[in-house]
Design an enzyme around this catalytic site. Structure first.
Site, mmCIF file in Angstrom:
data_model
loop_
_atom_site.group_PDB
_atom_site.id
_atom_site.type_symbol
_atom_site.label_atom_id
_atom_site.label_comp_id
_atom_site.label_asym_id
_atom_site.label_seq_id
_atom_site.Cartn_x
_atom_site.Cartn_y
_atom_site.Cartn_z
ATOM 1 N N HIS A 201 -13.477 22.604 -0.325
ATOM 2 C CA HIS A 201 -12.193 23.292 -0.177
ATOM 3 C C HIS A 201 -12.198 24.443 0.824
ATOM 4 O O HIS A 201 -11.153 24.859 1.300
ATOM 5 C CB HIS A 201 -11.767 23.876 -1.536
ATOM 6 C CG HIS A 201 -11.363 22.847 -2.550
ATOM 7 N ND1 HIS A 201 -12.181 21.806 -2.908
ATOM 8 C CD2 HIS A 201 -10.217 22.715 -3.277
ATOM 9 C CE1 HIS A 201 -11.566 21.079 -3.830
ATOM 10 N NE2 HIS A 201 -10.381 21.601 -4.063
ATOM 11 N N CYS B 89 -19.037 15.974 -1.855
ATOM 12 C CA CYS B 89 -19.008 17.094 -2.788
ATOM 13 C C CYS B 89 -20.291 17.924 -2.664
ATOM 14 O O CYS B 89 -21.402 17.393 -2.854
ATOM 15 C CB CYS B 89 -18.866 16.545 -4.204
ATOM 16 S SG CYS B 89 -18.723 17.826 -5.450
ATOM 17 N N TYR C 239 -16.065 19.633 -10.853
ATOM 18 C CA TYR C 239 -17.460 19.500 -11.249
ATOM 19 C C TYR C 239 -18.167 20.862 -11.210
ATOM 20 O O TYR C 239 -19.162 21.071 -11.901
ATOM 21 C CB TYR C 239 -18.213 18.563 -10.282
ATOM 22 C CG TYR C 239 -17.952 17.074 -10.425
ATOM 23 C CD1 TYR C 239 -16.924 16.553 -11.210
ATOM 24 C CD2 TYR C 239 -18.770 16.166 -9.735
ATOM 25 C CE1 TYR C 239 -16.714 15.175 -11.296
ATOM 26 C CE2 TYR C 239 -18.574 14.795 -9.827
ATOM 27 C CZ TYR C 239 -17.540 14.298 -10.604
ATOM 28 O OH TYR C 239 -17.349 12.937 -10.681
ATOM 29 N N ASP D 246 -16.197 12.265 -3.876
ATOM 30 C CA ASP D 246 -16.093 13.689 -4.203
ATOM 31 C C ASP D 246 -15.626 13.801 -5.651
ATOM 32 O O ASP D 246 -15.112 12.837 -6.233
ATOM 33 C CB ASP D 246 -15.082 14.359 -3.252
ATOM 34 C CG ASP D 246 -14.897 15.844 -3.566
ATOM 35 O OD1 ASP D 246 -15.920 16.535 -3.738
ATOM 36 O OD2 ASP D 246 -13.744 16.303 -3.663
ATOM 37 N N SER D 247 -15.744 15.007 -6.194
ATOM 38 C CA SER D 247 -15.249 15.264 -7.543
ATOM 39 C C SER D 247 -13.722 15.132 -7.606
ATOM 40 O O SER D 247 -13.169 14.962 -8.689
ATOM 41 C CB SER D 247 -15.650 16.675 -7.960
ATOM 42 O OG SER D 247 -15.190 17.610 -6.993
ATOM 43 N N GLU E 164 -6.008 24.701 -4.018
ATOM 44 C CA GLU E 164 -5.179 23.633 -4.599
ATOM 45 C C GLU E 164 -3.747 24.105 -4.828
ATOM 46 O O GLU E 164 -2.815 23.311 -4.817
ATOM 47 C CB GLU E 164 -5.827 23.108 -5.875
ATOM 48 C CG GLU E 164 -7.204 22.535 -5.552
ATOM 49 C CD GLU E 164 -7.611 21.327 -6.352
ATOM 50 O OE1 GLU E 164 -6.971 21.028 -7.361
ATOM 51 O OE2 GLU E 164 -8.603 20.689 -5.949
ATOM 52 N N CYS F 18 -18.526 24.181 0.183
ATOM 53 C CA CYS F 18 -17.618 23.550 -0.775
ATOM 54 C C CYS F 18 -16.529 22.837 0.018
ATOM 55 O O CYS F 18 -16.082 23.346 1.055
ATOM 56 C CB CYS F 18 -16.991 24.626 -1.669
ATOM 57 S SG CYS F 18 -15.711 23.998 -2.773
#
Ligand code: DGL
Length: 272
Positions: free
Chosen positions: A191, A78, A47, A15-16, A157, A189
C-alpha cells in the site's frame, strides 16, 4: 502443447488483498506482454497483524490456487507473506518464485550513499526481521532502521492519501527514522507507494524511496530472461483477477492501486 507453451503461460501474482495491484502495475510497466493471474485474499485481509503461523497456512492455500492455474512463475506481491512465508511458496510450487524482500534490499543498498536505510511495513513484516537479514546480506556494513506503520494500510484503503490526518500519522511514524538521518527508505508494503507524497513531505524530499514492486519487477525480468521464459508475444498481456470475496469497495480501491479499471473479477473460495 506448442514448444513455447510455458512461455505464454501467465505469471501468478498473489497478495493478502488488493494492495498487490501496485505490484501488478509495476510488472505490467516493465513486462507489458506477460499474461498475469492475480489472486487477492480479500476475505481474510489484512495479514499484517496476524501470527506467522496463520499467515503461513493462508500462504499455502494461495500458492495452491496459483499453481492450479498453470502459472510459469510466482510473484509474492505481499511483503508480509514475503517476510514470513516465502519458503512455503517455494515448497508448494514447482516454478520460480520472487518475493519482495531481496530485490528491494539490493536496490536500497545500491541507492544509499550513507548506508543508513529505513524500512517500514506491517507489524508482521517488521517483527520478522526479514529485511534486516536481506540488507545485511547485501551489505554487512549497512545500518537498517525499522518501523511498523499499521495505520497506513487502512488510510490508503480509505483513500486518504494526502489527508492532513495521514500527514500527521506519517510524521509520528517517520520522525524517528528522519532523526537517524536515513537517506533511503524501503516502502515495505503493497500500500505504501500510494503514500509517496505524504512520506516525502516528512523528509523534505531528501530521501530515496524504494518501491518493492518496481525492484521485484526488475528481478522477475532478469529471471524470465535467464530461464528463457519471457512471453514471445508482441501483444499486450491479459490480466485475470481472482479474489476470495468481492467486497463492496473492491473495484474502487483496486483501480486506485492498479492505475486503471479492473474489468472482470472472479470470486473463488479457498479450502480451509
Ligand atoms: N499486503 C500487505 C503487505 O504488503 C498489506 C496488507 C495486509 O496487512 O495484509 O504487507
Amino acid at each position: 502443447m506448442s514448444a513455447d507453451q510455458p512461455r505464454t503461460n501467465p505469471i501468478g501474482v498473489f497478495d493478502s488483498g488488493i494492495g498487490g495491484l501496485t505490484v501488478v502495475h509495476a510488472l505490467t510497466k516493465r513486462l507489458p506482454n506477460e499474461n498475469i493471474v492475480y489472486f487477492g485474499d480479500t476475505a481474510r485481509v489484512p495479514y499484517g497483524p496476524k501470527s506467522p503461523q496463520v499467515i503461513r497456512e493462508y500462504t499455502a492455500q494461495d500458492t495452491a490456487f496459483l499453481t492450479g492455474n498453470n502459472v510459469k512463475f510466482i510473484v509474492v506481491a505481499c511483503n508480509t507473506v514475503s517476510s514470513v512465508a516465502l519458503d512455503i511458496v517455494t515448497k508448494h510450487s514447482h516454478v520460480p518464485v520472487v518475493g519482495m524482500i531481496a530485490p528491494a534490499a539490493v536496490a536500497a543498498v545500491a541507492a544509499s550513499r550513507n548506508k543508513r536505510i529505513g524500512i517500514i511495513g506491517t507489524a508482521a513484516t517488521i517483527a520478522s526481521g526479514a529485511y534486516e537479514h536481506a540488507v545485511h546480506r547485501a551489505d554487512p556494513s549497512a545500518l537498517l532502521l525499522a518501523k511498523a506503520c499499521p495505520l497506513f494500510v487502512p488510510l490508503v484503503e480509505e483513500g486518504m492519501l494526502e489527508h492532513h490526518a495521514t500527514e500527521l500519522i506519517a510524521r509520528e511514524y517517520l520522525f524517528p527514522l528522519k532523526g537517524h538521518k536515513i537517506d533511503t527508505l524501503i516502502l515495505g508494503c503493497t500500500h505504501y507507494p500510494l503514500l509517496r507524497k505524504a512520506i516525502e513531505k516528512v523528509f523534505d524530499d531528501s530521501i530515496t524511496l524504494i518501491d518493492t514492486g518496481e525492484a521485484a519487477a526488475v528481478e522477475v525480468e532478469r529471471m524470465l530472461e535467464e530461464r528463457d521464459l519471457k512471453n514471445p508475444s508482441t501483444m499486450r498481456g491479459n490480466i485475470q483477477f481472482f479474489v476470495s470475496d468481492e467486497t463492496p469497495k473492491f473495484a474502487e480501491i483496486g483501480e486506485r492501486f492498479l492505475g486503471q479499471t479492473l474489468g472482470k473479477v472472479r470470486t473463488v473460495r479457498l479450502a480451509d
